[in-house]
Write an enzyme that holds these catalytic residues in place. Sequence first.
Site, PDB file in Angstrom:
ATOM      1  N   GLY A 124       0.779  -1.174   0.032  1.00 21.84           N
ATOM      2  CA  GLY A 124      -0.064   0.036  -0.034  1.00 21.84           C
ATOM      3  C   GLY A 124       0.764   1.088   0.103  1.00 21.84           C
ATOM      4  O   GLY A 124       1.369   1.611   0.827  1.00 21.84           O
ATOM      5  N   THR A 126      -0.055   3.971  -2.877  1.00 20.90           N
ATOM      6  CA  THR A 126      -1.042   4.940  -3.466  1.00 20.90           C
ATOM      7  C   THR A 126      -2.170   5.382  -2.573  1.00 20.90           C
ATOM      8  O   THR A 126      -2.743   4.544  -1.924  1.00 20.90           O
ATOM      9  CB  THR A 126      -1.537   4.454  -4.770  1.00 20.90           C
ATOM     10  OG1 THR A 126      -0.399   3.954  -5.432  1.00 20.90           O
ATOM     11  CG2 THR A 126      -2.167   5.542  -5.474  1.00 20.90           C
ATOM     12  N   ASN A 129      -5.712  10.813  -3.743  1.00 20.86           N
ATOM     13  CA  ASN A 129      -5.023  12.034  -4.109  1.00 20.86           C
ATOM     14  C   ASN A 129      -3.509  12.111  -4.378  1.00 20.86           C
ATOM     15  O   ASN A 129      -2.815  13.138  -4.761  1.00 20.86           O
ATOM     16  CB  ASN A 129      -5.412  13.102  -3.300  1.00 20.86           C
ATOM     17  CG  ASN A 129      -6.977  13.416  -3.426  1.00 20.86           C
ATOM     18  OD1 ASN A 129      -7.701  13.435  -4.563  1.00 20.86           O
ATOM     19  ND2 ASN A 129      -7.497  13.578  -2.219  1.00 20.86           N
ATOM     20  N   GLY A 339     -10.415  -7.810 -37.013  1.00 20.67           N
ATOM     21  CA  GLY A 339     -11.579  -7.010 -37.574  1.00 20.67           C
ATOM     22  C   GLY A 339     -12.696  -7.115 -36.466  1.00 20.67           C
ATOM     23  O   GLY A 339     -12.593  -6.909 -35.348  1.00 20.67           O
ATOM     24  N   GLU A 363       2.494   1.085 -11.233  1.00 24.31           N
ATOM     25  CA  GLU A 363       3.877   1.193 -10.723  1.00 24.31           C
ATOM     26  C   GLU A 363       4.506   2.144 -11.464  1.00 24.31           C
ATOM     27  O   GLU A 363       5.809   1.922 -11.809  1.00 24.31           O
ATOM     28  CB  GLU A 363       4.328  -0.474 -10.894  1.00 24.31           C
ATOM     29  CG  GLU A 363       4.025  -1.409  -9.876  1.00 24.31           C
ATOM     30  CD  GLU A 363       4.833  -2.390  -9.929  1.00 24.31           C
ATOM     31  OE1 GLU A 363       6.077  -2.444  -9.843  1.00 24.31           O
ATOM     32  OE2 GLU A 363       4.119  -3.585  -9.593  1.00 24.31           O
ATOM     33  N   THR A 365       3.292   5.669 -14.165  1.00 23.70           N
ATOM     34  CA  THR A 365       2.928   5.972 -15.458  1.00 23.70           C
ATOM     35  C   THR A 365       3.964   5.850 -16.410  1.00 23.70           C
ATOM     36  O   THR A 365       5.071   6.201 -16.200  1.00 23.70           O
ATOM     37  CB  THR A 365       2.007   7.273 -15.348  1.00 23.70           C
ATOM     38  OG1 THR A 365       2.926   8.185 -14.945  1.00 23.70           O
ATOM     39  CG2 THR A 365       0.787   7.082 -14.317  1.00 23.70           C
ATOM     40  N   SER A 366       3.590   6.049 -17.675  1.00 23.41           N
ATOM     41  CA  SER A 366       4.627   6.373 -18.627  1.00 23.41           C
ATOM     42  C   SER A 366       5.173   7.602 -18.528  1.00 23.41           C
ATOM     43  O   SER A 366       6.426   7.831 -18.812  1.00 23.41           O
ATOM     44  CB  SER A 366       3.944   6.179 -20.142  1.00 23.41           C
ATOM     45  OG  SER A 366       3.578   4.855 -20.162  1.00 23.41           O
TER      46      SER A 366
END
Length: 379
Positions: A124, A126, A129, A339, A363, A365-366
């Site tokens: 834990g 994150t 906010n 398709g 883990e 972001t880009s």
Amino acid sequence: MEFRTSENQQLIAQTVRDFASRSIRPHFMEWDETQEFPVPVFKQLGELGLMGVLVPENYGGAGLGYFEYYTAITEIAKVCGSIGLSVAAHNSLCTGHIMQFGNEEQKQKYLPKLATAEFIGAWGLTEANTGSDAMRMQCVAKQDGDHWVINGTKNWITHGRSGDVAVVLARTGELLDSKGITAFIVERGTPGFKAGKKENKLGMRASETAELIFEDCRIHKSQILGQVGDGFVQAMKILDGGRISIAALSVGIAKGAFEAALKYSQERQQFGKPIFEFQAISFKLADMASQIEAAELLTLQAADMKNRGQKMTRQSAFAKYYASEVAVRVSTEAVQIFGGYGYTKDFPVEKFYRDSKLCTIGEGTSEIQKLVIARELLK
């Protein structure tokens, strides 16, 4: 760098393929639809040694390295990203944190249970906010004699409900102080610790994501990992290794989508011939294969450096950033090659497409990977 596949890797690849075809493939769409987190599957993976790949044998683990770990994650993710994600989070984050920063007593107590999946692990960091901005965390631990009292909430936590033990980062000092955060080991059932809302997600739906809620949760000081104030620095080191597992997960998803599209392109006929014979399709597949190869090599480079104990912040960020974006691109193209059929749940590519997006977010972001890489360029 030596990337030749070892006997261990070949054995693990075959073991995982056999297990996935027998125990994951028949059920993965049902788990996805119902958002079931299939705990018995992880117990079986524990019996195979795949929930403690990196844990030394003297703590009940498989005692293997990052190449074997990479192989295990990619082979699982080729079938189901959700199961791959949960195996990665359990190994790299919770188990990895205790393994890397726990004292001998903590290791003896928790690693054997985590390595065998007797315990499922959560981690834990994150909060609602504070995603990328972890130093503004509002989950606070205050000292009270030999105990610490935790109050606050953690969000987006893999195994937030089903986890038996969680490594939790809480603020023990001033806001924005990198030495003001401490890591605690918290067991399920501790008074004041409960699970909150489970997220209803686009993809990775069989990998449980939920809140952790702390209301006057008393934790003995013996449950602190390392020293008070070490938590943030520990977390950043754990994420360096964790990025390798998300890169591996990304490569696995990309390979799964690619293999499905390649097979389909040779079976599907239009205008009297297999669609692979149309350059528009074969060139797509050539691009996909090239990008997967590059993502795999970047990930193996980071794994090699991790095995050698070298600093690999830049390399793990390269791997995680590139491989996760490749997973999204390749799975998007796979849907296009199928398709209309690619848009239905009768074929696997729509699930690879949905699952892949998490890899560019979780883990780090880009955008955060690019920030890490940019900072590393100036060192």
